[in-house]
Design a protein around this motif. Structure first.
Motif, PDB file in Angstrom:
ATOM      1  N   SER A 615      -5.921  -6.047  11.113  1.00 54.47           N
ATOM      2  CA  SER A 615      -6.628  -4.781  10.924  1.00 54.47           C
ATOM      3  C   SER A 615      -7.002  -4.589   9.463  1.00 54.47           C
ATOM      4  CB  SER A 615      -5.755  -3.604  11.378  1.00 54.47           C
ATOM      5  OG  SER A 615      -6.435  -2.376  11.193  1.00 54.47           O
ATOM      6  N   SER A 616      -8.108  -3.900   9.247  1.00 53.84           N
ATOM      7  CA  SER A 616      -8.519  -3.481   7.909  1.00 53.84           C
ATOM      8  C   SER A 616      -9.075  -2.063   8.026  1.00 53.84           C
ATOM      9  CB  SER A 616      -9.578  -4.432   7.348  1.00 53.84           C
ATOM     10  OG  SER A 616     -10.013  -4.010   6.074  1.00 53.84           O
ATOM     11  N   PHE A 617      -8.735  -1.206   7.059  1.00 54.04           N
ATOM     12  CA  PHE A 617      -9.207   0.179   7.144  1.00 54.04           C
ATOM     13  C   PHE A 617      -9.121   0.836   5.782  1.00 54.04           C
ATOM     14  CE2 PHE A 617      -4.777  -0.199   8.169  1.00 54.04           C
ATOM     15  CZ  PHE A 617      -4.149   0.797   7.438  1.00 54.04           C
ATOM     16  N   GLY A 618      -9.899   1.903   5.591  1.00 53.28           N
ATOM     17  CA  GLY A 618      -9.880   2.605   4.320  1.00 53.28           C
ATOM     18  C   GLY A 618     -11.015   3.586   4.208  1.00 53.28           C
ATOM     19  N   PHE A 619     -11.357   3.919   2.966  1.00 52.97           N
ATOM     20  CA  PHE A 619     -12.452   4.858   2.737  1.00 52.97           C
ATOM     21  C   PHE A 619     -13.167   4.486   1.449  1.00 52.97           C
ATOM     22  CE2 PHE A 619      -8.851   6.763   0.512  1.00 52.97           C
ATOM     23  CZ  PHE A 619      -9.396   7.071  -0.730  1.00 52.97           C
ATOM     24  N   GLU A 620     -14.381   4.968   1.324  1.00 52.92           N
ATOM     25  CA  GLU A 620     -15.201   4.770   0.135  1.00 52.92           C
ATOM     26  C   GLU A 620     -15.821   6.103  -0.229  1.00 52.92           C
ATOM     27  OE1 GLU A 620     -17.364   0.938  -0.668  1.00 52.92           O
ATOM     28  OE2 GLU A 620     -19.050   2.205  -0.082  1.00 52.92           O
ATOM     29  N   VAL A 621     -15.691   6.508  -1.489  1.00 53.49           N
ATOM     30  CA  VAL A 621     -16.173   7.818  -1.905  1.00 53.49           C
ATOM     31  C   VAL A 621     -16.903   7.703  -3.242  1.00 53.49           C
ATOM     32  CG1 VAL A 621     -13.962   8.356  -3.026  1.00 53.49           C
ATOM     33  CG2 VAL A 621     -15.502  10.218  -2.364  1.00 53.49           C
ATOM     34  N   TYR A 622     -17.970   8.472  -3.376  1.00 55.23           N
ATOM     35  CA  TYR A 622     -18.696   8.616  -4.630  1.00 55.23           C
ATOM     36  C   TYR A 622     -18.453  10.027  -5.149  1.00 55.23           C
ATOM     37  CZ  TYR A 622     -21.379   4.296  -3.946  1.00 55.23           C
ATOM     38  OH  TYR A 622     -21.753   2.988  -3.793  1.00 55.23           O
ATOM     39  N   PRO A 623     -17.458  10.253  -6.032  1.00 61.15           N
ATOM     40  CA  PRO A 623     -17.231  11.595  -6.590  1.00 61.15           C
ATOM     41  C   PRO A 623     -18.443  12.101  -7.361  1.00 61.15           C
ATOM     42  CG  PRO A 623     -15.357  10.154  -7.012  1.00 61.15           C
ATOM     43  CD  PRO A 623     -16.459   9.292  -6.503  1.00 61.15           C
ATOM     44  N   THR A 624     -19.113  11.160  -8.061  1.00 58.37           N
ATOM     45  CA  THR A 624     -20.396  11.429  -8.692  1.00 58.37           C
ATOM     46  C   THR A 624     -21.340  10.303  -8.306  1.00 58.37           C
ATOM     47  OG1 THR A 624     -19.939  10.190 -10.729  1.00 58.37           O
ATOM     48  CG2 THR A 624     -19.189  12.487 -10.649  1.00 58.37           C
ATOM     49  N   LYS A 625     -22.589  10.458  -8.632  1.00 59.17           N
ATOM     50  CA  LYS A 625     -23.578   9.472  -8.232  1.00 59.17           C
ATOM     51  C   LYS A 625     -23.261   8.094  -8.796  1.00 59.17           C
ATOM     52  CE  LYS A 625     -28.550   8.566  -8.375  1.00 59.17           C
ATOM     53  NZ  LYS A 625     -29.885   9.059  -8.838  1.00 59.17           N
ATOM     54  N   ASN A 626     -22.654   8.033  -9.980  1.00 59.78           N
ATOM     55  CA  ASN A 626     -22.452   6.761 -10.658  1.00 59.78           C
ATOM     56  C   ASN A 626     -21.028   6.225 -10.558  1.00 59.78           C
ATOM     57  OD1 ASN A 626     -25.122   6.880 -11.567  1.00 59.78           O
ATOM     58  ND2 ASN A 626     -24.545   8.056 -13.375  1.00 59.78           N
ATOM     59  N   LEU A 627     -20.142   6.924  -9.833  1.00 60.40           N
ATOM     60  CA  LEU A 627     -18.744   6.521  -9.759  1.00 60.40           C
ATOM     61  C   LEU A 627     -18.362   6.217  -8.312  1.00 60.40           C
ATOM     62  CD1 LEU A 627     -15.980   6.144 -11.134  1.00 60.40           C
ATOM     63  CD2 LEU A 627     -15.551   8.585 -10.709  1.00 60.40           C
ATOM     64  N   LEU A 628     -17.800   5.022  -8.086  1.00 61.17           N
ATOM     65  CA  LEU A 628     -17.379   4.596  -6.752  1.00 61.17           C
ATOM     66  C   LEU A 628     -15.872   4.379  -6.732  1.00 61.17           C
ATOM     67  CD1 LEU A 628     -17.715   3.301  -3.869  1.00 61.17           C
ATOM     68  CD2 LEU A 628     -18.071   1.123  -5.066  1.00 61.17           C
ATOM     69  N   LEU A 629     -15.216   4.879  -5.674  1.00 60.52           N
ATOM     70  CA  LEU A 629     -13.815   4.593  -5.399  1.00 60.52           C
ATOM     71  C   LEU A 629     -13.734   3.993  -4.007  1.00 60.52           C
ATOM     72  CD1 LEU A 629     -12.129   7.923  -6.625  1.00 60.52           C
ATOM     73  CD2 LEU A 629     -12.457   5.804  -7.915  1.00 60.52           C
ATOM     74  N   ASN A 630     -13.158   2.795  -3.908  1.00 56.67           N
ATOM     75  CA  ASN A 630     -13.010   2.127  -2.615  1.00 56.67           C
ATOM     76  C   ASN A 630     -11.541   1.770  -2.430  1.00 56.67           C
ATOM     77  OD1 ASN A 630     -12.713  -0.513  -0.983  1.00 56.67           O
ATOM     78  ND2 ASN A 630     -14.767   0.150  -0.422  1.00 56.67           N
ATOM     79  N   PHE A 631     -10.967   2.256  -1.343  1.00 54.46           N
ATOM     80  CA  PHE A 631      -9.564   2.000  -1.027  1.00 54.46           C
ATOM     81  C   PHE A 631      -9.511   1.279   0.305  1.00 54.46           C
ATOM     82  CE2 PHE A 631      -5.422   3.482   0.779  1.00 54.46           C
ATOM     83  CZ  PHE A 631      -4.597   2.836  -0.137  1.00 54.46           C
ATOM     84  N   THR A 632      -9.026   0.017   0.289  1.00 49.44           N
ATOM     85  CA  THR A 632      -9.031  -0.832   1.482  1.00 49.44           C
ATOM     86  C   THR A 632      -7.626  -1.351   1.757  1.00 49.44           C
ATOM     87  OG1 THR A 632     -11.303  -1.542   1.039  1.00 49.44           O
ATOM     88  CG2 THR A 632     -10.031  -2.871   2.574  1.00 49.44           C
ATOM     89  N   ASN A 633      -7.215  -1.279   3.019  1.00 47.81           N
ATOM     90  CA  ASN A 633      -5.915  -1.779   3.449  1.00 47.81           C
ATOM     91  C   ASN A 633      -6.113  -2.943   4.411  1.00 47.81           C
ATOM     92  OD1 ASN A 633      -4.063   0.672   2.530  1.00 47.81           O
ATOM     93  ND2 ASN A 633      -5.883   1.534   3.526  1.00 47.81           N
ATOM     94  N   LYS A 634      -5.195  -3.910   4.353  1.00 52.38           N
ATOM     95  CA  LYS A 634      -5.236  -5.056   5.256  1.00 52.38           C
ATOM     96  C   LYS A 634      -3.858  -5.253   5.872  1.00 52.38           C
ATOM     97  CE  LYS A 634      -7.398  -8.603   7.087  1.00 52.38           C
ATOM     98  NZ  LYS A 634      -8.729  -8.568   7.721  1.00 52.38           N
ATOM     99  N   TYR A 635      -3.843  -5.286   7.221  1.00 55.50           N
ATOM    100  CA  TYR A 635      -2.595  -5.497   7.949  1.00 55.50           C
ATOM    101  C   TYR A 635      -2.700  -6.789   8.760  1.00 55.50           C
ATOM    102  CZ  TYR A 635       1.157  -5.062  11.353  1.00 55.50           C
ATOM    103  OH  TYR A 635       2.258  -5.304  12.135  1.00 55.50           O
ATOM    104  N   ILE A 636      -1.676  -7.633   8.659  1.00 54.15           N
ATOM    105  CA  ILE A 636      -1.592  -8.872   9.437  1.00 54.15           C
ATOM    106  C   ILE A 636      -0.248  -8.881  10.153  1.00 54.15           C
ATOM    107  CG2 ILE A 636      -1.572 -11.392   9.373  1.00 54.15           C
ATOM    108  CD1 ILE A 636      -4.253 -10.310   8.612  1.00 54.15           C
ATOM    109  N   GLY A 637      -0.267  -9.109  11.461  1.00 57.50           N
ATOM    110  CA  GLY A 637       0.957  -9.163  12.238  1.00 57.50           C
ATOM    111  C   GLY A 637       1.746 -10.439  11.984  1.00 57.50           C
ATOM    112  N   GLU A 638       2.931 -10.503  12.543  1.00 63.93           N
ATOM    113  CA  GLU A 638       3.797 -11.657  12.328  1.00 63.93           C
ATOM    114  C   GLU A 638       3.202 -12.911  12.962  1.00 63.93           C
ATOM    115  OE1 GLU A 638       7.528 -10.537  14.095  1.00 63.93           O
ATOM    116  OE2 GLU A 638       6.938 -11.297  16.064  1.00 63.93           O
ATOM    117  N   GLN A 639       3.604 -14.065  12.405  1.00 70.54           N
ATOM    118  CA  GLN A 639       3.086 -15.354  12.869  1.00 70.54           C
ATOM    119  C   GLN A 639       4.211 -16.385  12.858  1.00 70.54           C
ATOM    120  OE1 GLN A 639      -0.702 -16.392  10.639  1.00 70.54           O
ATOM    121  NE2 GLN A 639      -0.100 -14.585   9.476  1.00 70.54           N
ATOM    122  N   TYR A 640       4.246 -17.207  13.892  1.00 70.13           N
ATOM    123  CA  TYR A 640       5.157 -18.348  13.887  1.00 70.13           C
ATOM    124  C   TYR A 640       4.527 -19.501  13.117  1.00 70.13           C
ATOM    125  CZ  TYR A 640       8.403 -16.304  17.264  1.00 70.13           C
ATOM    126  OH  TYR A 640       9.338 -15.511  17.882  1.00 70.13           O
TER     127      TYR A 640
END
Length: 715
Positions: A615-640
């Protein structure tokens, strides 16, 4: 904790990760429109725009930049995403992924893998990437056995420009990129672009440093509106310290950054130092010449001839090695410490021809023909033997050559009738693969035996779209793909005299796509494999997974969505893959001390290194026209780590978060000025993304919190 992570992933899946749908800057792309129509076919597909690719391009390899795409998981030997990195889609690695650049295969002829380290900073010259999950549609190159990644490079800019990008970060990471273009010159007929990049990093793992250089040169000559020629030369040179051994569970607890590569041991087996040149060295040069022709009446063609030259070697320090393996048993001792090199010198060349007509009444038709040959020389020599006067560096203790020839043809048809679009695709592929010893090159102690095989594969595919309207589409598809074994698979036949079988896949896909302010896609897939070559969990001595045939299946559901809560201000996104990846009746054979061979049956087991949850999820926001904040999460389940599901060989699930801050002020009338700060693994999670099993688990730890900062200027 795990339950909370899983619920968080489920929430992320309800909001997508649909990538930006930005238009490509140069509409006169050398490719035919077949590339752009791929998104509209009844297949499971995801497009990553140039804007998306450049957003986090601060020096890390392609797999890391694609980490947030649906069903994708990645790993890095150095732990930082720089150097040797790899990508898996639906649990399948690059050996099962058909990767092309402008329609030309990037997969190695024998391993069928893609070594991204040989093409550093390739993303700086890319305009888009399209990921087809499952069999997808026929394309040039090797058979798609799990997914395809189609990379389009940028056409030369029609206007003059100059650009510089500089990045610095943790582990002494540095990236320098300069690009420039002439714009249209010579009566607006010729345009030329060039790029040069240099990337260095010490790596997270001890001594896992990288020293990478690349350049890209492209020229477009437009004879007239009907005829265009394009030339591209892409060069890459890498030197990396070997870090592909991993570490055992005990070392992981005590020193997770330890690297066994290059150990120098004394007579008692104690480590007394490390060899500084325990390195991988490789140079790769790609040449492409394309002729794009519009014949009128909507008939168009693209003919490309290509040549790729690759040459390099591993230099390694070996402890207490049997000299007979190196044909040096005439020296004074049976075992010695030594330094050797293993070389690969190869050529790959051929042609691709694509023809299309997208306005043939209610039909769109596509045809393709390609032929290529791979010639690879493998040989090794010994540079030094402890306590001897050995100095014959030209002596080859093994020497063999592989020749692989391929011929492929396909025909595709898309027919519109009312709200339905019917799609048919038929591919034929011929493969001839032969490997033999060269003069005095025999060595029965090397992991190689001569072999010869030929294959004739017919791969049909079919699908249907049902359009509720232009923004809502249901689709279904069925496809067959077949593939030849790899060099490493033939090397394994000495264990039980069983020749590896070619692989066969039937892929079923059923999905829904919605575009707009709220975008989403959902699909069910079932991939039924016959004789799939799955990793056993073991590696050979150069870090390549050892594989064996097995009846398997992969089935699951993929969800992704995005919603612009405030258009151009706030966007939430997420994707989720829930799957089952199973061996139907797994068994393994072994030899006992008396030379007897026996087989143990395990029944239905999980396929090694194939997580059930991604899974991957998050948000992206422009507080002002020239400023970007991107917060992304990555989840990987267990593997043998092995198909036998060992209790002492498992990768734990993990959730990793990245934060990107980008500021683009309008200063000095520059075309572009950007300041970027990327914080990887924001919460300093300790995790391992890959491993193997050899009497116990071995692991590849990844870096904790680390940062990259960059400045980009375009004139």
């Amino acid at each position: 904790m795990k339950r909370s992570i899983f619920l968080l992933s489920m929430f992320g899946a309800s909001i997508l990760y649909a990538q930006e749908k930005d238009s490509i800057q140069n509409e006169d792309h050398i490719h035919l429109q077949e590339v752009s129509i791929t998104e509209k076919l009844p297949i499971t597909v995801e497009k990553l725009s140039e804007k998306f690719l450049q957003k986090k391009n601060l020096g890390q390899d392609v797999p890391t930049l694609l980490n947030s795409a649906t069903s994708v998981s990645i790993t890095s030997d150095a732990g930082t995403g720089i150097g040797y990195s790899s990508i898996k889609i639906r649990g399948l690695n690059e050996q099962s992924i058909n990767v092309t650049l402008n329609g030309i295969s990037l997969n190695d002829g024998e391993s069928q893998g893609v070594f991204w380290v040989n093409m550093p900073d390739m993303v700086s010259s890319a305009s888009s990437m399209i990921i087809q999950r499952g069999v997808g549609t026929s394309s040039n190159g090797m058979a798609s056995f799990g997914a395809s990644i189609n990379i389009d490079s940028q056409n030369p800019s029609p206007i003059p420009f100059a650009e510089a990008n500089v990045s610095f970060g943790s582990f002494n990471t540095q990236k320098y990129t300069v690009q420039a273009g002439t714009g249209k010159i010579l009566n607006n007929k010729l345009s030329i672009d060039g790029r040069f990049s240099k990337i260095n990093s010490d790596g997270y793992i001890n001594r896992s440093w990288s020293d990478l250089i690349s350049y890209n040169f492209s020229a477009l000559y437009e004879v007239n509106s009907k005829t265009k020629f394009r030339f591209q030369n892409m060069f890459g040179r890498e030197q990396t310290y070997q870090a592909w051994n991993g570490i055992d569970g005990e070392t992981l607890k005590n020193n997770r950054r330890y690297n066994t590569g290059g150990e120098i041991q004394n007579e008692d087996g104690e480590v007394v130092g490390f060899y500084k040149n325990h390195t991988d060295n490789y140079t790769q040069n790609h040449y492409y010449l394309s002729w794009l022709q519009d014949f009128g009446s909507n008939w168009k063609s693209n003919l490309t001839v290509h040549y790729r030259k690759g040459k390099g070697y591993y230099e390694s320090y070996k402890n207490n090695r049997n000299l007979s393996r190196y044909k040096l048993d005439f020296l004074s001792s049976d075992k010695r410490n030594l330094i050797n090199r293993e070389y690969l010198d190869n050529d790959f060349y051929g042609f691709n021809l694509d023809v299309e007509n997208q306005k043939l009444n209610d039909f769109k038709v596509f045809f393709g023909l390609s032929g290529n040959e791979y010639d690879g020389d493998h040989y090794g020599n010994v540079l030094w033997v402890k306590d001897t006067d050995w100095n014959n560096k030209d002596f080859k203790y093994y020497n063999n050559r592989a020749v692989k020839k391929q011929l492929a043809a396909y025909a595709k048809l898309l027919y519109s009738i009312g709200r339905f679009e019917l799609f048919g695709d038929l591919q034929y592929r011929y493969v001839s693969y032969e490997a033999r010893y060269l003069k005095n090159g025999e060595n029965d102690q090397e992991d190689f035996r001569p072999f010869s095989d030929k294959f004739n594969f017919v791969n049909p595919k079919a699908g249907v779209n049902y359009k509720i309207n232009s923004n809502n589409v249901f689709y279904a598809s069925y496809g067959i793909s077949q593939r030849e074994p790899l060099r490493v698979d033939y090397s394994g036949i000495t264990r039980n005299d069983e020749k590896p079988k070619s692989e066969f896949l039937q892929d079923y896909e059923l999905g829904y796509k919605k575009s707009g302010r709220f975008s989403m896609s959902a699909n069910l897939y079932y991939m039924d494999y016959r004789n799939q070559l799955v990793p056993t969990g073991e590696l050979n001595d150069v870090g390549t997974p050892i594989r064996k045939n097995s009846k398997t299946y992969r089935r699951g559901i993929e969800l992704d969505a995005s919603y612009a809560i405030l258009p151009e201000r706030l966007n939430v996104f997420g994707n989720l893959t829930l799957s089952q990846n199973r061996n139907k009746d797994y068994s393994e054979g072994s030899w006992d001390n008396d030379g007897n061979y026996s087989v143990k049956k395990y029944g239905t087991t999980k396929i090694a290194l194939s997580p059930d949850v991604i899974s991957s999820f998050g948000f992206e926001v422009y507080p002002t026209k020239n400023l970007l904040l991107n917060f992304t999460n990555k989840y990987i389940g267990e593997q043998y780590l092995s198909n036998t599901e060992p209790a002492d060989g498992k990768l734990s699930s993990f959730l990793v978060s990245d934060l990107l801050i980008r500021y683009s002020p309008n200063w000095l009338n520059l075309k572009k000025l950007e300041f970027s700060l990327l914080v990887n693994n924001l919460f300093d999670v300790q995790y391992e993304s890959n491993g193997y099993y050899s009497g116990g688990g071995y692991y590849f730890p990844q870096a904790g919190i680390n940062v990259l900062g960059g400045i980009s200027v375009r004139l």
